[in-house]
Design a protein around this motif. Sequence first.
Motif: not given
Length: 98
Positions: A68-69, A97-98, A14-17, A75-76
């Motif tokens: 949901t953002k 991606k935003t 996993g990656k941090p979210c 990365v957004a």
Amino acid sequence: MFCENLDVFLQEFGKPCLVTARPDVPFLGIPEQPDVEVKVGGFSTKSTMYAIIVKSSIVSALGIKFETKLTVDGVAFTVREAEQLDDGAFTQLNISKT
């Protein structure tokens, strides 16, 4: 799917979210970038889709749904849809991606 602790699996891959509206509740997600076939005007092309695999309990607890953002590894992104996988322990969030 897994009888073991899901967090162990997420810690490995996993990656941090973060949900933008809830920065106090970090979680781990596994980023995916599968290619999908897109048909436009009678032509087919391949496009890269962005997705992240998260625990379904996180989706419920944080109210993650359409639009949901969130950030994935800084990365957004914006959620397009959520799909439970296999036995429902994990959910795939299809994101843009935003």
